[in-house]
Design an enzyme around this catalytic site. Sequence first.
Site, mmCIF file in Angstrom:
data_model
loop_
_atom_site.group_PDB
_atom_site.id
_atom_site.type_symbol
_atom_site.label_atom_id
_atom_site.label_comp_id
_atom_site.label_asym_id
_atom_site.label_seq_id
_atom_site.Cartn_x
_atom_site.Cartn_y
_atom_site.Cartn_z
ATOM 1 N N HIS A 189 -66.765 31.116 -21.046
ATOM 2 C CA HIS A 189 -67.563 30.435 -20.001
ATOM 3 C C HIS A 189 -68.692 29.813 -20.495
ATOM 4 C CE1 HIS A 189 -64.729 31.518 -16.964
ATOM 5 N NE2 HIS A 189 -64.914 32.834 -17.112
ATOM 6 N N ARG A 296 -51.599 24.416 -17.259
ATOM 7 C CA ARG A 296 -51.048 25.585 -17.647
ATOM 8 C C ARG A 296 -50.906 26.527 -16.398
ATOM 9 N NH1 ARG A 296 -55.006 24.650 -21.687
ATOM 10 N NH2 ARG A 296 -54.301 23.956 -23.751
ATOM 11 N N ARG A 332 -46.847 22.404 -16.274
ATOM 12 C CA ARG A 332 -45.812 23.059 -17.090
ATOM 13 C C ARG A 332 -45.442 24.481 -16.285
ATOM 14 N NH1 ARG A 332 -47.843 25.263 -22.774
ATOM 15 N NH2 ARG A 332 -48.886 26.669 -21.471
ATOM 16 N N GLU A 431 -40.721 21.919 -28.741
ATOM 17 C CA GLU A 431 -41.639 23.023 -29.677
ATOM 18 C C GLU A 431 -40.879 23.808 -30.765
ATOM 19 O OE1 GLU A 431 -44.265 25.383 -26.348
ATOM 20 O OE2 GLU A 431 -42.235 24.858 -25.673
ATOM 21 N N ASN A 454 -48.720 23.224 -31.495
ATOM 22 C CA ASN A 454 -49.117 24.333 -31.943
ATOM 23 C C ASN A 454 -47.739 25.045 -32.476
ATOM 24 O OD1 ASN A 454 -51.479 23.246 -31.664
ATOM 25 N ND2 ASN A 454 -51.852 24.628 -29.821
ATOM 26 N N ASP A 455 -46.911 25.309 -31.221
ATOM 27 C CA ASP A 455 -45.742 25.962 -31.706
ATOM 28 C C ASP A 455 -44.727 25.627 -32.388
ATOM 29 O OD1 ASP A 455 -45.629 28.614 -30.491
ATOM 30 O OD2 ASP A 455 -45.310 27.758 -28.415
ATOM 31 N N ARG A 465 -48.654 32.189 -36.092
ATOM 32 C CA ARG A 465 -50.192 31.722 -35.442
ATOM 33 C C ARG A 465 -50.901 32.918 -35.317
ATOM 34 N NH1 ARG A 465 -48.380 28.647 -29.953
ATOM 35 N NH2 ARG A 465 -50.781 28.719 -29.665
ATOM 36 N N CYS A 502 -49.331 17.130 -26.627
ATOM 37 C CA CYS A 502 -50.328 17.960 -25.743
ATOM 38 C C CYS A 502 -50.764 19.172 -26.503
ATOM 39 C CB CYS A 502 -49.751 18.518 -24.468
ATOM 40 S SG CYS A 502 -48.312 19.845 -24.831
#
Length: 556
Positions: A189, A296, A332, A431, A454-455, A465, A502
């Site tokens: 935050h 997400r 998603r 992915e 990323n994946d 990862r 993305c």
Amino acid sequence: MMKIIQGKGVSSGIALGRVRMYIRDEINVMRINIDNPDAEYERYNAARLEAMAQLNALYKNALTEMGENNAMIFGVHCMMLEDPDYNNSVEGIIRRQSVNAEYAVAATADNFARMFAVMEDDYLRERASDVRDISRRVLKCLMHKQVQQMDANDSCVICAQDLAPSETVQFDKKKVLAFCTARGSSTSHTAILARTLGIPAVTGIGDELAELRDGDAIIVDGGTGRLYINPDELTYREMLHKLECAKHRTAYLSTLRGHDNITQDGHRVNLYANVSSLEDVAIALDNDCGGIGLFRSEFLYLDRGEAPTEEQQFLIYRQILERMEGKRVVIRTLDIGADKQYGCFTLAKEENPALGLRGIRFCLANPMLFKTQLRALFRASAYGWLAIMFPMIISVEEIRRIKEIITDVKDELRREHLPFREDVELGVMIETPAAVMISDLLAKEVDFFSVGSNDLTQYTLAVDRQNPEVEQYSDPRHVALLRMIRITCENAHKVGAWVGICGEVGADEELTEAFLAMGVDELSVTPTEILPLREKIRGLDLSRREKILSAIGVAW
């Protein structure tokens, strides 16, 4: 003597000022045996209600000072204090162990914080700090302690071990030059607030932060993540010059709002934003996003004793679509697995969760849960431009099973006379190498692809990862990955489907030219990366496409 400390820059910019240390009051909790568990639980419940009243007051204050996107966290904190799992845990400890409420709250906070801390997703991992924050508030109510205040007469750089939302909201934002914390990440935050306010922030400083003292001269470079303590005259002049340059660049980037993302030779690309919550949507719009490329939906399932109802999901999706005012929103579907545990699901431990029951596999294994989300999504589609994206697809059969469920959902909604759009776009995430190799077949079934880099990097390069020992092998610029993206684009475009990226690599400006030359139609990135990418795109010329692709080894 000047000292340089290296942290992680999470909000760019330069700040020159004096250190103001924020040291949190210690709360010491003792385990005390009690004779009346009923009375002790009532004492806890009274403190909980008092804490919720304080949070409602903080919400109103933050709404005035920082806008709805930052105020919303206090509404989320109220929801956490109403969560059955959290309250049942406190009550269970009080009754089973016959102990005081303070001990039960502290134990619950530790248990929940540990659960979040091991999650793979950065955003979810940071929610551990939220659990600690609400628990500290309840503990102070139980102990009749005043909430800590911090006053600063002059502008300063706030330095702390970490900062909870309830602490950042109390600061006079006109006097905060920068935030520096020993812990935290880009999704904390503190980082989100700093980016919203447009001030520098550095996290992950570690133990060296404890060496700072009130009044130390400090320069914060949020871009590089460096802190210069008691800088010498040469460093001061250099950073002052860098500050002036940064101000000019920020002013220039702001002039790009409202401009097209179009190259010099006329090639157009969409720049969308990745978001994880309603509060992120306002930040995305403020950065002039063309749409939402990845919402997400997992955050809806966070901190709940049971899965959100259709109505609860519908209201959130509707708000997102209405706020985007006709811009495309790609949501998603639920993407969880044993590596992403949620309060409302108890998932069996897996030896290798990255290869387990996750993404669409979990949804198809729980069809009623999946159907509830799809009903909420299609109902919300009546209020904007919705596209639905499915994670971890590896076969055409999975798409066809999804379509069968969607057909049932549409038939039900028609019978119930509930409005929805028939033309909702359907897409899949690319992915895995399997999805790339059958992308010609998948493209005939859907409207778009979104590359989850990323994946895709993890599965293609066989690099975990979560394992720092092999981090050096995780190369998102690997030629194998770039060739996979080109194959995906070519197969999609043959049948009229569009392709987005993305993953984090979408914001890599050294690859922007290559992505556009491959035919990528959309880049979805962190909101603050949109305007810099727009500047990059507007300076490119793709007229020599094959030469561009040849230079990175993906021409054929």
